[in-house]
Design a protein around this motif. Sequence first.
Motif, PDB file in Angstrom:
ATOM      1  N   TYR A  75       0.826  -1.207   0.000  1.00  0.00           N
ATOM      2  CA  TYR A  75       0.000   0.000   0.000  1.00  0.00           C
ATOM      3  C   TYR A  75       0.862   1.261   0.000  1.00  0.00           C
ATOM      4  CZ  TYR A  75      -3.431   3.467   1.467  1.00  0.00           C
ATOM      5  OH  TYR A  75      -4.226   4.586   1.528  1.00  0.00           O
ATOM      6  N   ARG A 237      -4.086   0.521  -2.722  1.00  0.00           N
ATOM      7  CA  ARG A 237      -3.686   1.904  -3.016  1.00  0.00           C
ATOM      8  C   ARG A 237      -4.200   2.372  -4.369  1.00  0.00           C
ATOM      9  NH1 ARG A 237      -3.161   6.210  -4.230  1.00  0.00           N
ATOM     10  NH2 ARG A 237      -1.758   7.841  -3.467  1.00  0.00           N
ATOM     11  N   ARG A 240      -8.048   2.932  -3.777  1.00  0.00           N
ATOM     12  CA  ARG A 240      -8.325   3.287  -2.389  1.00  0.00           C
ATOM     13  C   ARG A 240      -9.613   4.091  -2.220  1.00  0.00           C
ATOM     14  NH1 ARG A 240      -4.525   8.156  -0.197  1.00  0.00           N
ATOM     15  NH2 ARG A 240      -4.911   9.631  -1.872  1.00  0.00           N
TER      16      ARG A 240
END
Length: 391
Positions: A75, A237, A240
Motif C-alpha cells: 500500500y 492503493r 483506495r
Amino acid sequence: MTLLVGGTVETAARKGAGQSTGQSAGQAPVRQRLDGLDVLRGAAVGAVLMGHSWPGVFQGAGIVGVIVFFVLSGYLITGVLIRDVEQHRKVRYGRFYAHRAFRLLPALMAFLGVYAIVELTADVLGDRSKGIIGYTLLAGFGYLKDLPLPFDVSMAIGPLWTLAVEEQFYLIWPALLVIALRRNRQGRLIGWSAAVVLSLMTASVLAMLILAPNLHSLVYALPTTWGLGLIIGSALRLYRVRMFSWFSGRRRRGVALLGSVLVLAALVFFPKANESPAFFFVGGPLAMAAAAVLVVLAASRTRIMPRWTRALQLLGMVSYAAYLWNYIVILWLNGGSTADLPPLVAVTAILLTLLLAVVSWHTVEKLGRIGRDRFDKYYEARADATTFRGS
C-alpha cells in the motif's frame, strides 16, 4: 519490511472516499505520519516477537505479522510510486531506490556488522568455526535469504527472507506499474500479477509435497509464497477511493475491525503454520484479506488514534530494527537455539530487542533520514538546474 520503510502518506489519505486519488502536478502533498498505520505496524511486529519468543504457543504469529507487513508495504510503496507518476509523469527510479537504501541499509549494516564482530570474536553460534560468516553477509546484504542458495548461511539472518522478498518485488513492480498506469490497465496488472504468483506458489507447494516433504522451509521463504500480500496492498492503493467508500459507515467500520482482528488473532495460534499447506492455501489468504481491511481502516481514519494505542504507535516506529534484532538476540541468549525458551530469556530478549531498536532509530536510522533529506535537496537542485538549462 516497510512496514519497515516509510511511515508517511499524504494528508489526502485522511480525507476518505470523497477525495480523489491524486493531486495535480505542482501541488506537492503535505506528508505526515498516520498514527493508525503505526499502530498496525506495531501490532504486526508484536506478533513476530511473540512468535519468536513463544513458538510453541503462537505458532502462526510470526507469519501473520509478516503478512500484515507485506500488505502495508504494498500500500505505502505503491502510493509513493503513484505520486511520482502523478507529479512527474514517470517514476524517478534513482530517487526511489536511493530512498529505500537510506531507509533500509543503515540499520541492516549495523545489524550485520555487529553479528560479524560477535561471531568472529566470540563465535557464539559457531559460525566462525563453520566458515559461513562471509556467506551470511553476502546473503544478508544481497537480499538473497528467500532463495535456495548453494552455500550455508547462519540462522541468525533467518528473518531477512522477508526483506529479500520485498526488495525483489520492488525491482519489478515500479516498471510494471508505470506501464499499467500509462495504458490504464491497473486492473489487468493486479489480476495477472496475482494469477502468476498464485500459480507459482501452488506449483512450488505441490512439488514440495510430492518430491521433498521435508523442504517446507525453502518453499515457505520463496518470494512467490507470500508475494500476493504485496500485490493486495498495491491494489488497495490503486483503488483506495473505492476501498474507503466500502468502510465509510461507523457501524460497518466497527464490524470490519472486529472481524479482521478476530481472524488474525485466531491465525496466530495456527499449528505449524510455517510448514502447513493448509496455511499456505487457506490461512495465508485469510490473513491477507484481514490485513487488507485493517490497512484500509487505518489509512482512511480521520481522527487521532486513542491514547491507549500510544505504545503500539511507538513500537511501530521502531518496528524495522526490532524485527532485525529479535531473532539473533534470542539465539545469543539461548545458546544458539530458539526452542524451549525459558520465560526469563524470552522476556529479556524482548526488552533487549526494544532497547536496540530505540538505539537504532536514534542513531544509524537517524543518519539515514539525514542522508535522505540531503540527497533530496541535491536531487531537486540538480533537477531545477537541468530544467533551467533546457528552457
